[in-house]
Design an enzyme around this catalytic site. Structure first.
Site, PDB file in Angstrom:
ATOM      1  N   ASP A   5       0.844  -1.188   0.000  1.00 21.71           N
ATOM      2  CA  ASP A   5       0.000   0.000   0.000  1.00 21.71           C
ATOM      3  C   ASP A   5       0.883   1.244   0.000  1.00 21.71           C
ATOM      4  OD1 ASP A   5      -2.428   1.319  -0.030  1.00 21.71           O
ATOM      5  OD2 ASP A   5      -2.573   1.443   2.139  1.00 21.71           O
ATOM      6  N   TYR A  40       1.143   5.746  -0.513  1.00 21.36           N
ATOM      7  CA  TYR A  40       0.686   6.940   0.214  1.00 21.36           C
ATOM      8  C   TYR A  40       0.893   8.113  -0.742  1.00 21.36           C
ATOM      9  CZ  TYR A  40       0.556   9.836   4.571  1.00 21.36           C
ATOM     10  OH  TYR A  40       0.259  10.717   5.595  1.00 21.36           O
ATOM     11  N   HIS A  92      -3.997  14.105   0.813  1.00 24.30           N
ATOM     12  CA  HIS A  92      -4.178  13.204   1.952  1.00 24.30           C
ATOM     13  C   HIS A  92      -2.994  13.266   2.908  1.00 24.30           C
ATOM     14  CE1 HIS A  92      -5.247   9.683   4.302  1.00 24.30           C
ATOM     15  NE2 HIS A  92      -4.083   9.125   3.999  1.00 24.30           N
ATOM     16  N   ARG A 147       0.652  16.477  13.278  1.00 26.96           N
ATOM     17  CA  ARG A 147       1.815  17.328  13.544  1.00 26.96           C
ATOM     18  C   ARG A 147       1.442  18.779  13.259  1.00 26.96           C
ATOM     19  NH1 ARG A 147       3.535  13.177  10.448  1.00 26.96           N
ATOM     20  NH2 ARG A 147       3.697  14.516   8.607  1.00 26.96           N
ATOM     21  N   GLU A 154     -10.411   3.768   3.564  1.00 22.90           N
ATOM     22  CA  GLU A 154      -9.512   4.487   2.660  1.00 22.90           C
ATOM     23  C   GLU A 154      -9.916   4.137   1.230  1.00 22.90           C
ATOM     24  OE1 GLU A 154      -5.459   5.295   5.195  1.00 22.90           O
ATOM     25  OE2 GLU A 154      -5.440   3.632   3.755  1.00 22.90           O
ATOM     26  N   GLU A 195      -9.303   3.800  -2.442  1.00 18.60           N
ATOM     27  CA  GLU A 195      -8.063   3.628  -3.186  1.00 18.60           C
ATOM     28  C   GLU A 195      -8.310   2.908  -4.517  1.00 18.60           C
ATOM     29  OE1 GLU A 195      -4.724   2.134  -1.026  1.00 18.60           O
ATOM     30  OE2 GLU A 195      -5.543   2.684   0.930  1.00 18.60           O
ATOM     31  N   ASP A 232      -9.092   0.103   1.837  1.00 15.56           N
ATOM     32  CA  ASP A 232      -8.145  -0.384   2.843  1.00 15.56           C
ATOM     33  C   ASP A 232      -8.654   0.071   4.216  1.00 15.56           C
ATOM     34  OD1 ASP A 232      -5.842  -1.764   3.607  1.00 15.56           O
ATOM     35  OD2 ASP A 232      -4.698   0.088   3.765  1.00 15.56           O
ATOM     36  N   ARG A 285      -7.794   3.552  13.256  1.00 15.25           N
ATOM     37  CA  ARG A 285      -6.915   4.697  13.477  1.00 15.25           C
ATOM     38  C   ARG A 285      -6.343   4.758  14.881  1.00 15.25           C
ATOM     39  NH1 ARG A 285      -5.558   5.908   8.372  1.00 15.25           N
ATOM     40  NH2 ARG A 285      -7.375   6.476   7.105  1.00 15.25           N
ATOM     41  N   GLN A 337      -3.621   2.130  14.976  1.00 16.33           N
ATOM     42  CA  GLN A 337      -2.538   2.631  14.119  1.00 16.33           C
ATOM     43  C   GLN A 337      -1.727   3.725  14.813  1.00 16.33           C
ATOM     44  OE1 GLN A 337      -3.952   4.288  10.442  1.00 16.33           O
ATOM     45  NE2 GLN A 337      -1.915   4.815   9.698  1.00 16.33           N
ATOM     46  N   TYR A 395       2.336   2.847  15.224  1.00 17.70           N
ATOM     47  CA  TYR A 395       3.046   3.053  13.957  1.00 17.70           C
ATOM     48  C   TYR A 395       4.450   3.624  14.110  1.00 17.70           C
ATOM     49  CZ  TYR A 395       2.553   8.170  13.523  1.00 17.70           C
ATOM     50  OH  TYR A 395       2.657   9.524  13.690  1.00 17.70           O
ATOM     51  N   LYS A 418      -3.919  -1.905  10.129  1.00 14.16           N
ATOM     52  CA  LYS A 418      -4.218  -1.982   8.699  1.00 14.16           C
ATOM     53  C   LYS A 418      -4.438  -3.415   8.202  1.00 14.16           C
ATOM     54  CE  LYS A 418      -3.386   2.334   7.213  1.00 14.16           C
ATOM     55  NZ  LYS A 418      -4.237   3.088   6.279  1.00 14.16           N
ATOM     56  N   THR A 435      -8.720  -5.774   3.800  1.00 10.72           N
ATOM     57  CA  THR A 435      -8.688  -4.887   2.637  1.00 10.72           C
ATOM     58  C   THR A 435      -9.672  -5.452   1.634  1.00 10.72           C
ATOM     59  OG1 THR A 435      -6.359  -4.334   2.993  1.00 10.72           O
ATOM     60  CG2 THR A 435      -7.264  -3.931   0.795  1.00 10.72           C
ATOM     61  N   THR A 453      -4.803   6.406   0.083  1.00  8.94           N
ATOM     62  CA  THR A 453      -6.061   7.155   0.066  1.00  8.94           C
ATOM     63  C   THR A 453      -6.079   8.205  -1.039  1.00  8.94           C
ATOM     64  OG1 THR A 453      -6.269   6.849   2.444  1.00  8.94           O
ATOM     65  CG2 THR A 453      -7.616   8.564   1.451  1.00  8.94           C
ATOM     66  N   GLU A 478      -9.927  12.338   7.659  1.00  7.96           N
ATOM     67  CA  GLU A 478      -9.806  13.654   7.027  1.00  7.96           C
ATOM     68  C   GLU A 478     -11.148  14.389   7.016  1.00  7.96           C
ATOM     69  OE1 GLU A 478      -7.204  13.633   3.277  1.00  7.96           O
ATOM     70  OE2 GLU A 478      -7.958  11.580   3.486  1.00  7.96           O
TER      71      GLU A 478
END
Length: 367
Positions: A99, A101, A106, A115, A167, A169, A199, A203, A206, A210, A219, A223, A308, A322
């Site tokens: 997968d 990114y 996104h 952040r 997600e 995709e 997917d 969260r 994750q 992560y 994850k 899927t 995503t 999001e």
């Protein structure tokens, strides 16, 4: 006709009491290819044996099908089976699953959420398509119920995920392998087609797990993919977005492999988002080049996904994290209910179109 001769996606179907076999969709029917073309490769319960024949065979078979369905339909009419008489299965045996990114919007949104006082994109993001390896064994066909995962969500706390997400995709299905220690050639020499993909993501699991190695249990539980794989030849192509800085030579685009595809995200049959694939920063040819540049081999049935799909506007975001900004901005459904993340009983359906071509749908219900 969105399921006409310009489309002809492949899938694996079965009739009651019979073994699964390969067909192509034409209108509201599926053509039994083993019977129509007198070729036992299509009697297999998977696309893998046919995909292994390579690009020339894919091209020739598609041309033959288009000819038969436009000029000689009476010859294959008896082998067209109504969709309401068949069960659809996972269309290919998944060898490996990766997968990526690849959406600038996104990745920027996720960076701002987690952040907020730092640059949204990490220093490597514009230099390479970031990705991770998933679990091939948990790729399931559309309609398979999705069990809410359990796991660690913070120090000393274990339980069901409270932030279950989706997600939206695209998945790219590899038909032609490579040898270990070599790089992939041209994208269209290796990739057989495209499938719509969700997917599922936990969260809270994750977020806790992560750092420092990336996604894992948040994850790997499921899927979902569409039962249909659309050949590359059916898809309208566009140039990918301008990239700055210019990528290294192995990542430079040699052809237009941006795809003009519109995705629709529905929760309980209500549209909540329409992500545009054409905005994706990294294109699938670049994903394949990066996936194999270190000599990692491809196998028949490898699946790599775009990550995503999100556009610049809220109504174009391809994940609930999001859309609801990590749960701080709930969405309101027409029923009067609100959602931040998925609740038990929710059904999520992704649909996609590319001009007059439809990629079908992928759906799953949370249990």
């Amino acid at each position: 006709m969105s399921w006409g001769v310009d489309n002809l996606p492949y899938g694996v179907f079965s009739r009651q009491g019979q073994a699964p076999r390969v067909g192509v969709r034409y209108g509201d029917r599926v053509l039994d290819l083993a019977a129509a073309l007198h070729d036992e490769v299509f009697a297999a319960p998977s696309l893998n044996p046919f995909m292994a024949r390579g690009r020339t065979a894919w091209h020739d078979t598609r041309a033959l099908l288009q000819e038969k369905l436009t000029t000689d339909l009476s010859v294959v009419e008896s082998h067209l089976v109504p969709l309401d008489q068949v069960t659809m299965h996972l269309p290919f045996e998944v060898a490996d699953y990766v997968d990526f990114y690849c959406s600038l919007d996104h990745a920027s949104n996720i960076g701002r959420i987690f952040r907020p006082d730092s640059e949204p994109l990490l220093p490597n993001w514009r230099h390479l398509p970031v990705g991770y390896h998933g679990r091939a064994g948990t790729v399931v066909v559309s309609g398979t119920p999705i069990r809410r995962p359990r796991g660690q969500v913070r120090a000393g706390t274990f339980g069901p995920s409270g932030k279950l997400d989706i997600e939206a995709e695209l998945g790219f299905v590899v038909g032609t392998p490579t040898e270990l220690g070599t790089c992939a050639g041209a994208f269209e020499d290796h990739v057989f087609g495209v499938t719509l993909l969700n997917d599922w993501s936990a969260r809270d699991i994750q977020a806790w797990e992560y750092v420092p190695l990336g996604p894992f249990l948040g994850k790997s539980f499921a899927t979902s993919v569409s039962p249909w794989v659309t050949p590359l030849a059916a898809l309208p192509r566009v140039p990918g977005p301008t990239q700055q800085p210019e990528p290294l030579d192995y990542l430079r685009r040699r052809a237009d492999w941006g795809l003009d595809i519109e995705v629709e995200v529905r929760i309980n049959d209500e549209v909540v988002s329409r992500p545009p694939y054409s905005t994706m920063y990294w294109t699938p040819d670049q994903m394949l080049a990066h996936l194999t540049v270190n000599g990692a081999s491809l196998r028949v049935g490898d699946l790599f996904a775009s990550g995503t799909i999100s556009g610049p506007r809220r109504e174009e975001r391809g994940s609930l994290i999001e859309i609801t900004w990590n749960g701080t901005e709930p969405i309101k459904l027409s029923s009067g209910e609100t959602r931040t993340f998925l609740e038990d009983g929710d059904t999520v359906t992704l649909r996609a179109t590319a001009g007059d071509i439809t990629l079908g749908e992928v759906s799953g219900t949370i249990v």
